[in-house]
Scaffold this active site. Structure first.
Site, PDB file in Angstrom:
ATOM      1  N   GLU B 147       1.536  -1.216  -0.398  1.00  0.00           N
ATOM      2  CA  GLU B 147       0.181  -0.078  -0.120  1.00  0.00           C
ATOM      3  C   GLU B 147       0.567   1.214   0.172  1.00  0.00           C
ATOM      4  O   GLU B 147       0.689   2.419  -0.713  1.00  0.00           O
ATOM      5  CB  GLU B 147      -1.125  -0.027   1.468  1.00  0.00           C
ATOM      6  CG  GLU B 147      -1.999  -0.721   1.295  1.00  0.00           C
ATOM      7  CD  GLU B 147      -3.234  -0.635  -0.127  1.00  0.00           C
ATOM      8  OE1 GLU B 147      -2.617  -1.363  -1.446  1.00  0.00           O
ATOM      9  OE2 GLU B 147      -3.609   0.102  -0.301  1.00  0.00           O
ATOM     10  N   THR B 200      -5.902   8.563  -5.352  1.00  0.00           N
ATOM     11  CA  THR B 200      -5.420   8.425  -4.085  1.00  0.00           C
ATOM     12  C   THR B 200      -4.656   9.437  -3.361  1.00  0.00           C
ATOM     13  O   THR B 200      -5.323   9.956  -2.617  1.00  0.00           O
ATOM     14  CB  THR B 200      -5.455   6.939  -3.572  1.00  0.00           C
ATOM     15  OG1 THR B 200      -6.000   5.678  -4.225  1.00  0.00           O
ATOM     16  CG2 THR B 200      -5.258   6.727  -1.787  1.00  0.00           C
TER      17      THR B 200
END
Lengths: 325, 325
Positions: B147, B200
């Site tokens: 991530e 994001t």
């Protein structure tokens, strides 16, 4: 809040039953990470109200004990009578004659919900006198009127647990949304009140208005952890979650020896330690009664050593709220 | 995180079992009020990884489908291989030969945890190939490495539910403390992905760093209410609590027609509505499957009307996490 219109016969009942004596408990608000949204009630200390229906319209306060003369006998200025008056207006009995005695059995300005305990005792007394069968939670808006007068802020994190007992979440203020939370049965609470002056109003004012999003995320992770721990009966999770990165770092400055006391409590086996409400009282959760007593003894000795008087209380969580004596 | 030293025979087993195919689910992070601390997994969409033990040391990625050429085949740059490499190093097998095929079965940049689903599928594949019996939660730090590379931020609110299934609280990042929460069995999730670009990284950057304490209190009251509602099976409380005063007002600006879609969903009977992760996907909780389908149909028609392509998914909450196909 719907109006509660009660039939006249209830008021007649009230006049017949004459006098009632009610106890309402002290409360620990915030519970470390849950600033303004969490609180719980304890078994002691607490306040007592004696209420008597009279023939003379209006509310009088005939006696206050245990306050060293600090609280007003003027019914327009006392939180108990003010909240009771709001209640009486809502049930269509604004002129009912009442006499109130208030017996303070806990220190004022202690961070233990002193004004809430008095207010809730008064409201529970009039509710019982009038035979009002509604859920006690319906009294919450009236109790908040008293808090607004006492603290300059109509918060509910003391009055809600004092009224409903147990562990309470105030999810929202507008609209008011209160949720009763479970808790592990064996949890003990050790409370120490160091007798130094931390007025609620000032204790609120020193809190920063602007905070970092990062700190807020840490805080709501802990709030969620504490609530989960309460539901899961997981005392370790409760302990890990009771950390406050936003309010405690500021308010602890008003409490002499706060971090030393925390270290002592944790070394003696506390699950968690923090400020009760706006302080200066501090509290620790423990897994047993003896550990709670060991902590209060050690902390009081420490406070004596730095020339600060103190009171202490050991209690489980009070699930009942106010009760008729 | 302890090192997981596995016996050599396990690796031999891996070489014998040759090939494995694993599915890992999409996830909805934040869950409206729980920015960076809450997430849940759904049954669809999700990604698939096919992993094969080879004789040639090191990891190769031989094929990626469904990504329109957007994802790197270079194993040093792909989140799946990077997290698998971290895992292999921790178990003392840094040179194990592996070939990976990644089949994207969900849109990239959708706010549905696309990179997490791929990473978790890869980690679950290698864990299963090596016969590693440890709890899947032990894979979390490796998934977070993926991530970190994908989003510039090692968050866990997608990878934790993708890995563990169900509804997950990340109470704390340092140290990592993850709590699995219950949820009402009959809760359905309607997801609509409007095909607009909301990276994001950028979606994080527009969030304010400084916030008001008052708003933070509102937010953690709602986080506590949502967690309580999950434990109490109280869908009304879940719905009342899913309000976001901090992140949604900013991120919703990146999603065309967000508030119109919310009104439509709520009018059709949604329990709650909000942004999934950093968007642009939106989701609604519903009490039944039909309502979820009604919502996706209406929202997709609306998006078509404003010339935006979309995908939709209807699913219960996925309690299993990744699975071998």
């Amino acid at each position: 809040m719907e109006d509660l219109i009660l039939p006249d016969k209830k008021v007649s009942q009230a006049k017949d039953s004459k006098t009632i004596q009610v106890f309402a408990p002290a409360t620990v608000a915030n519970v470390v990470c849950g600033f303004d949204v969490l609180g719980f009630a304890v078994n002691e200390p607490g306040d007592e109200v004696v209420m008597r229906v009279t023939d003379k319209p209006g509310i009088t306060i005939s006696k206050i004990t245990g306050d060293n003369g600090r609280l007003p006998l003027d019914p327009a200025k006392n939180t108990v009578s003010v909240s009771v008056r709001h209640y009486l207006e809502s049930v269509g009995q604004p002129h009912l004659g009442l006499d109130i005695e208030l017996h303070k059995k806990m220190p004022i300005g202690s961070g233990l919900g002193s004004s809430s305990a008095s207010t809730v005792a008064g409201l529970f007394a009039i509710k019982t006198l009038l035979g009002d069968d509604n859920d006690v939670a319906k009294l919450l808006p009236f109790a908040m009127k008293g808090e607004e007068m006492a603290c300059g802020h109509g918060h509910a994190d003391n009055v809600a647990p004092a009224l409903m007992g147990g562990f309470v979440l105030i999810r929202s203020y507008e609209p008011l949304d209160v949720v009763r939370l479970p808790h592990p049965a064996g949890l003990y609470c050790a409370i120490v009140f160091p007798d130094v002056d931390v007025p609620t109003r000032e204790a609120r004012q020193i809190i920063r208005n602007k905070i970092n999003m990062k700190d807020a995320v840490t805080q709501w992770g802990n709030v969620a952890g504490l609530v989960s721990g309460l539901f899961m009966n997981d005392i370790d999770l409760i302990g890990r979650s009771m950390k406050d990165v936003l309010v405690e770092p500021v308010r602890s400055m008003l409490i002499p020896g706060f971090y030393q006391m925390r270290d002592m409590a944790m070394e003696l086996g506390a699950v968690s330690f923090g400020i009760s409400g706006s302080g200066p009282s501090v509290f620790a959760f423990t897994r047993d009664e003896q550990t709670a007593h060991n902590i209060t003894k050690k902390l009081q000795a420490f406070l004596t050593g730095i020339k600060i008087n103190s009171n202490s209380y050991v209690s489980t969580i009070n699930d009942k709220g106010p009760r008729v004596l």
